[in-house]
Motif scaffolding. Sequence first.
Motif, PDB file in Angstrom:
ATOM      1  N   MET A 242       0.847  -1.198   0.000  1.00  0.00           N
ATOM      2  CA  MET A 242       0.000   0.000   0.000  1.00  0.00           C
ATOM      3  C   MET A 242       0.884   1.250   0.000  1.00  0.00           C
ATOM      4  SD  MET A 242      -2.680   1.352   2.930  1.00  0.00           S
ATOM      5  CE  MET A 242      -3.702  -0.111   2.834  1.00  0.00           C
ATOM      6  N   GLU A 243       0.636   2.155  -0.932  1.00  0.00           N
ATOM      7  CA  GLU A 243       1.379   3.413  -0.973  1.00  0.00           C
ATOM      8  C   GLU A 243       0.877   4.323   0.140  1.00  0.00           C
ATOM      9  OE1 GLU A 243       2.230   7.257  -3.903  1.00  0.00           O
ATOM     10  OE2 GLU A 243       0.805   5.686  -4.486  1.00  0.00           O
ATOM     11  N   PHE A 244       1.814   4.831   0.953  1.00  0.00           N
ATOM     12  CA  PHE A 244       1.435   5.693   2.061  1.00  0.00           C
ATOM     13  C   PHE A 244       1.252   7.124   1.572  1.00  0.00           C
ATOM     14  CE2 PHE A 244       2.931   8.733   5.333  1.00  0.00           C
ATOM     15  CZ  PHE A 244       1.832   8.626   6.190  1.00  0.00           C
ATOM     16  N   ILE A 245       0.079   7.707   1.852  1.00  0.00           N
ATOM     17  CA  ILE A 245      -0.220   9.097   1.498  1.00  0.00           C
ATOM     18  C   ILE A 245      -0.555   9.852   2.774  1.00  0.00           C
ATOM     19  CG2 ILE A 245      -1.699  10.649   0.173  1.00  0.00           C
ATOM     20  CD1 ILE A 245      -2.312   8.297  -1.700  1.00  0.00           C
TER      21      ILE A 245
ATOM     22  N   GLY B  73      -2.007  12.057   5.564  1.00  0.00           N
ATOM     23  CA  GLY B  73      -3.314  12.684   5.715  1.00  0.00           C
ATOM     24  C   GLY B  73      -4.457  11.919   5.090  1.00  0.00           C
ATOM     25  N   GLU B  74      -4.163  10.805   4.408  1.00  0.00           N
ATOM     26  CA  GLU B  74      -5.218  10.081   3.704  1.00  0.00           C
ATOM     27  C   GLU B  74      -5.215   8.577   3.958  1.00  0.00           C
ATOM     28  OE1 GLU B  74      -7.666  11.427   2.157  1.00  0.00           O
ATOM     29  OE2 GLU B  74      -6.904  13.468   2.360  1.00  0.00           O
ATOM     30  N   THR B  75      -4.056   7.945   4.018  1.00  0.00           N
ATOM     31  CA  THR B  75      -3.985   6.486   4.078  1.00  0.00           C
ATOM     32  C   THR B  75      -4.734   5.912   5.273  1.00  0.00           C
ATOM     33  OG1 THR B  75      -1.863   6.424   2.926  1.00  0.00           O
ATOM     34  CG2 THR B  75      -2.432   4.499   4.257  1.00  0.00           C
TER      35      THR B  75
ATOM     36  N   ASP C 137      -3.723  19.390  12.147  1.00  0.00           N
ATOM     37  CA  ASP C 137      -2.415  18.950  11.644  1.00  0.00           C
ATOM     38  C   ASP C 137      -1.778  17.936  12.590  1.00  0.00           C
ATOM     39  OD1 ASP C 137      -2.592  20.479   9.396  1.00  0.00           O
ATOM     40  OD2 ASP C 137      -1.223  22.052  10.064  1.00  0.00           O
ATOM     41  N   LEU C 138      -1.857  18.197  13.887  1.00  0.00           N
ATOM     42  CA  LEU C 138      -1.277  17.274  14.855  1.00  0.00           C
ATOM     43  C   LEU C 138      -2.044  15.960  14.858  1.00  0.00           C
ATOM     44  CD1 LEU C 138       0.612  16.430  17.067  1.00  0.00           C
ATOM     45  CD2 LEU C 138      -0.714  17.788  18.700  1.00  0.00           C
ATOM     46  N   ALA C 139      -3.365  16.033  14.801  1.00  0.00           N
ATOM     47  CA  ALA C 139      -4.171  14.810  14.750  1.00  0.00           C
ATOM     48  C   ALA C 139      -3.811  13.967  13.528  1.00  0.00           C
ATOM     49  CB  ALA C 139      -5.653  15.165  14.731  1.00  0.00           C
ATOM     50  N   ALA C 140      -3.673  14.622  12.383  1.00  0.00           N
ATOM     51  CA  ALA C 140      -3.330  13.899  11.156  1.00  0.00           C
ATOM     52  C   ALA C 140      -1.966  13.239  11.274  1.00  0.00           C
ATOM     53  CB  ALA C 140      -3.355  14.860   9.969  1.00  0.00           C
ATOM     54  N   ALA C 141      -1.021  13.926  11.912  1.00  0.00           N
ATOM     55  CA  ALA C 141       0.316  13.369  12.079  1.00  0.00           C
ATOM     56  C   ALA C 141       0.279  12.125  12.966  1.00  0.00           C
ATOM     57  CB  ALA C 141       1.244  14.426  12.687  1.00  0.00           C
ATOM     58  N   LEU C 142      -0.490  12.180  14.038  1.00  0.00           N
ATOM     59  CA  LEU C 142      -0.609  11.025  14.927  1.00  0.00           C
ATOM     60  C   LEU C 142      -1.230   9.837  14.195  1.00  0.00           C
ATOM     61  CD1 LEU C 142      -1.820  12.931  18.100  1.00  0.00           C
ATOM     62  CD2 LEU C 142       0.266  11.558  17.977  1.00  0.00           C
ATOM     63  N   VAL C 143      -2.270  10.093  13.431  1.00  0.00           N
ATOM     64  CA  VAL C 143      -2.933   9.017  12.691  1.00  0.00           C
ATOM     65  C   VAL C 143      -2.028   8.479  11.586  1.00  0.00           C
ATOM     66  CG1 VAL C 143      -4.936   8.411  11.260  1.00  0.00           C
ATOM     67  CG2 VAL C 143      -5.222   9.908  13.249  1.00  0.00           C
ATOM     68  N   ASP C 144      -1.238   9.348  10.979  1.00  0.00           N
ATOM     69  CA  ASP C 144      -0.319   8.910   9.917  1.00  0.00           C
ATOM     70  C   ASP C 144       0.651   7.835  10.394  1.00  0.00           C
ATOM     71  OD1 ASP C 144      -1.269  10.415   7.813  1.00  0.00           O
ATOM     72  OD2 ASP C 144       0.199  12.035   8.038  1.00  0.00           O
TER      73      ASP C 144
END
Length: 283
Positions: free
Chosen positions: A1-4, A6-8, A215-222
């Motif tokens: 799976m390609e990691f994107i 904010g989206e993956t 932005d911080l939430a997205a980074a944690l989920v990434d």
Amino acid sequence: MEFIPGETCTGERVAVVGATGYIGKAVVRDLVRRGYPTSAVVRDAARGAAEPKFEGATIVEADVCDPSSLAKSAAFSKGGVDVVVSCLASRSGSKSDSFAIDYQATLNSLNAARAAGARHFVLLSAYCVKSAERRDPYALQFQYAKMKMEEALRAQSDMTYSIVRPTAFFKSVSGQVEVVSGGAPFVYFDLGGSPYKSSHGDGKCAACNPISEPDLAAALVDTIADPSKCNALWNLGGPDVGLSMREQGELVADVLGKEEAKLLGVPIGIFDVIINGLQASAL
């Protein structure tokens, strides 16, 4: 799976402890947005059900300070969770509160995740934990507690992990906008010592790149899907040069159309007085 970024979405089952906090709510919202089956672990299920940012998530009631409560909860059932994100944070800053929440409650969550067979644990730490690592005289108790938790996470081998150390949240700046708009000064902590260059004199103050809630939430989920963040420490908030707290105050004044920024430097040593007072009252 390609990691994107904010989206993956890996589609794994994720439990969030500390879900009712400022960042925890944003993490739950981002997980649901991406399509992760998400459990928001809260102390009061009725209050959790009324939180708009938990829409689409499963509300699970459990007490992170009680290992047996976590073990009995649906969020930590055997084979029922793949990833745990901890956004737990103490509120008072006292030694007892810091070690009860930033360390012990977080450790309880880690142990519950290990017992459930989860594969990955994401820890929201703080960039300023470096102060505890250096044993700086102004290091705070919550920094030592988070440092101890980071050590415990690295010491286990049942799960992979990601440790995220962000700089200041944007709320620490935006929260002063209303105050400054009313004519009060922008407050920052004066570290003393050698001068920090800025347009408002000589005192030394901290510098950082404030991070927004989403932005911080997205980074944690990434970190769930990003292989580069596996068993890694991520210092988040750069790499561009940070703004001093005085410069942030100047920006707030400029946004509000103030002719001159009113700044108030508070000695960092006041933390010692506050914390000692809190610890004394907790005895």
